[in-house]
Design a protein around this motif. Structure first.
Motif, short mmCIF file in Angstrom:
data_model
loop_
_atom_site.label_atom_id
_atom_site.label_comp_id
_atom_site.label_asym_id
_atom_site.label_seq_id
_atom_site.Cartn_x
_atom_site.Cartn_y
_atom_site.Cartn_z
N GLU A 1 62.26 -18.24 -11.85
CA GLU A 1 61.42 -18.64 -10.72
C GLU A 1 62.25 -19.28 -9.61
OE1 GLU A 1 58.41 -21.20 -12.24
OE2 GLU A 1 57.71 -19.75 -13.73
N ASP A 2 63.23 -20.06 -10.00
CA ASP A 2 64.08 -20.77 -9.04
C ASP A 2 65.52 -20.64 -9.51
OD1 ASP A 2 65.52 -22.63 -7.53
OD2 ASP A 2 63.79 -23.97 -7.31
N GLY A 3 66.23 -19.66 -8.96
CA GLY A 3 67.59 -19.39 -9.40
C GLY A 3 68.54 -20.55 -9.15
N SER A 4 68.40 -21.21 -8.00
CA SER A 4 69.29 -22.34 -7.68
C SER A 4 69.09 -23.48 -8.66
CB SER A 4 69.02 -22.82 -6.26
OG SER A 4 69.35 -21.82 -5.31
N ARG A 5 67.82 -23.75 -8.98
CA ARG A 5 67.54 -24.83 -9.95
C ARG A 5 68.05 -24.47 -11.33
NH1 ARG A 5 61.43 -25.82 -10.59
NH2 ARG A 5 61.70 -23.83 -11.71
N MET A 6 67.90 -23.20 -11.71
CA MET A 6 68.40 -22.77 -13.01
C MET A 6 69.91 -22.91 -13.09
SD MET A 6 68.08 -21.85 -16.05
CE MET A 6 66.29 -21.72 -16.06
N GLU A 7 70.60 -22.60 -12.00
CA GLU A 7 72.06 -22.78 -12.01
C GLU A 7 72.41 -24.26 -12.16
OE1 GLU A 7 76.21 -21.57 -9.77
OE2 GLU A 7 74.31 -20.90 -8.93
N ARG A 8 71.67 -25.14 -11.47
CA ARG A 8 71.94 -26.57 -11.62
C ARG A 8 71.73 -27.00 -13.07
NH1 ARG A 8 68.70 -26.90 -7.04
NH2 ARG A 8 67.02 -27.96 -8.18
N LEU A 9 70.64 -26.51 -13.68
CA LEU A 9 70.39 -26.85 -15.08
C LEU A 9 71.53 -26.35 -15.96
CD1 LEU A 9 68.65 -27.79 -17.46
CD2 LEU A 9 67.47 -25.59 -17.37
N ASP A 10 71.95 -25.12 -15.74
CA ASP A 10 73.02 -24.55 -16.55
C ASP A 10 74.31 -25.34 -16.42
OD1 ASP A 10 75.43 -22.49 -16.86
OD2 ASP A 10 73.73 -21.74 -18.01
N VAL A 11 74.62 -25.79 -15.20
CA VAL A 11 75.86 -26.53 -14.97
C VAL A 11 75.79 -27.92 -15.61
CG1 VAL A 11 77.31 -27.58 -13.20
CG2 VAL A 11 76.48 -25.24 -12.90
N VAL A 12 74.68 -28.62 -15.43
CA VAL A 12 74.54 -29.94 -16.05
C VAL A 12 74.60 -29.81 -17.57
CG1 VAL A 12 73.01 -31.93 -16.37
CG2 VAL A 12 73.22 -30.88 -14.11
N VAL B 1 72.97 -15.77 -18.72
CA VAL B 1 72.15 -16.55 -17.80
C VAL B 1 72.56 -16.29 -16.36
CG1 VAL B 1 71.55 -18.89 -17.05
CG2 VAL B 1 71.61 -18.35 -19.48
N ARG B 2 73.86 -16.21 -16.11
CA ARG B 2 74.35 -15.90 -14.76
C ARG B 2 73.83 -14.55 -14.29
NH1 ARG B 2 80.77 -15.74 -13.69
NH2 ARG B 2 80.59 -14.00 -15.18
N GLU B 3 73.83 -13.57 -15.17
CA GLU B 3 73.29 -12.26 -14.82
C GLU B 3 71.80 -12.35 -14.52
OE1 GLU B 3 74.29 -10.01 -18.24
OE2 GLU B 3 76.38 -9.64 -17.62
N GLY B 4 71.08 -13.17 -15.30
CA GLY B 4 69.65 -13.33 -15.08
C GLY B 4 69.35 -13.99 -13.75
N ILE B 5 70.16 -14.96 -13.37
CA ILE B 5 69.98 -15.61 -12.07
C ILE B 5 70.21 -14.60 -10.95
CG2 ILE B 5 70.93 -17.34 -10.50
CD1 ILE B 5 71.54 -19.05 -12.99
N ALA B 6 71.28 -13.82 -11.07
CA ALA B 6 71.60 -12.83 -10.03
C ALA B 6 70.51 -11.76 -9.92
CB ALA B 6 72.94 -12.18 -10.34
N ALA B 7 69.85 -11.46 -11.05
CA ALA B 7 68.82 -10.42 -11.05
C ALA B 7 67.45 -10.96 -10.67
CB ALA B 7 68.76 -9.76 -12.43
N GLY B 8 67.36 -12.25 -10.39
CA GLY B 8 66.08 -12.84 -10.00
C GLY B 8 65.09 -13.01 -11.14
N GLU B 9 65.60 -13.17 -12.37
CA GLU B 9 64.71 -13.30 -13.52
C GLU B 9 64.02 -14.65 -13.60
OE1 GLU B 9 66.85 -12.35 -17.06
OE2 GLU B 9 67.52 -10.39 -16.33
#
Length: 253
Positions: free
Chosen positions: A56-67, A46-54
């Motif tokens: 729609e909203d990478g920042s929101r996806m990271e928040r979801l992943d962390v929660v 998932v971290r790689e996907g966020i970095a690659a722009g996979e």
């Protein structure tokens, strides 16, 4: 790692926390390391996907992943301290003390608690109320992430139980379709839970979470203690599994 009020604050911190758990389980020969190793792999992907722009909203996806991750990290730490986690996580962690469950059962018990309970909670808290619909696209993309890992996990499990290769050749793509469908179904249930939770106040959320936890724990019992024919099959698989607990943790890592 104190859960939703503390714990990891970034996906990098999540990976570091999972590294600690995997290392600890390896040293202690704890079967809880099986799911932790798999979950670390998913998180890195998932971290790689966020970095690659996979997404729609990478920042929101990271928040979801962390929660989402903090739900697991908190449950693990609670259990390690002798405090009660959710019923579904307690079932998964208790099973790690038993010889009988096969590696796949341990993985499924962790996935049951984390996807069927924790994921819906994390989604509702990342995108509460009217914000939830905007999360749907990225939420669904997680299915693609998980599907991309199926072949690798199957290869690792075949190292533990070599006869899996023969079954895999016989089943072909049908087996992958079943696995992916099961993941999709679990995430569909998680999304329905998120939809129920998102508009609720904290008290009502807590009551709905408690009800859902009991249902998820019941499903987990069926995974841990399947019907007689399936139980016989898993017993035969267990007799044929190879490798020590630390070796299997390393393999899944």
């Amino acid at each position: 790692m104190s859960g939703e009020t503390g714990g990891a604050r970034s996906i990098d911190e999540v990976v570091a926390a999972l590294d600690e758990i995997v290392d600890s389980c390896r040293r202690q020969a704890s079967r809880n390391g099986y799911f932790a190793a798999l979950y670390r792999k998913v998180t890195v992907r998932v971290r790689e996907g966020i970095a690659a722009g996979e997404f729609e909203d990478g920042s929101r996806m990271e928040r979801l992943d962390v929660v989402f991750a903090n739900r697991y990290l908190d449950a693990y730490q609670r259990y390690s301290r002798g405090e009660p986690p959710s019923a579904s996580w307690r079932l998964a962690f208790d099973a790690a003390r038993r010889w009988r469950p096969i590696v796949l059962q341990h993985l499924l018990l962790g996935m049951n608690a984390h996807i069927n309970l924790d994921l819906g909670i994390a989604a509702a808290r990342t995108a509460p109320g009217d914000e939830l619909p905007a999360l749907a696209g990225d939420f669904n993309k997680i299915n693609d992430v998980l599907a991309s890992l199926v072949d690798g996990v199957k290869q690792e499990l075949s190292e533990v139980w070599p006869k899996l290769r023969r079954l895999d050749r016989l089943a072909g793509d049908r087996e992958d379709a079943v696995i992916n469908f099961s993941m999709s179904e679990a995430r569909g249930r998680a999304w329905e839970l998120a939809r129920r939770l998102a508009p609720l106040d904290p008290g009502a959320q807590a009551r709905e979470i408690a009800r859902t936890d009991l249902k998820v724990a019941l499903l987990g019992r069926l995974v841990r203690d399947p019907p007689p024919l399936t139980r016989l099959t898993t017993w035969l698989v267990r007799l044929g599994e190879r490798g020590s607990v630390p070796e299997i943790v390393d393999l899944l890592s």
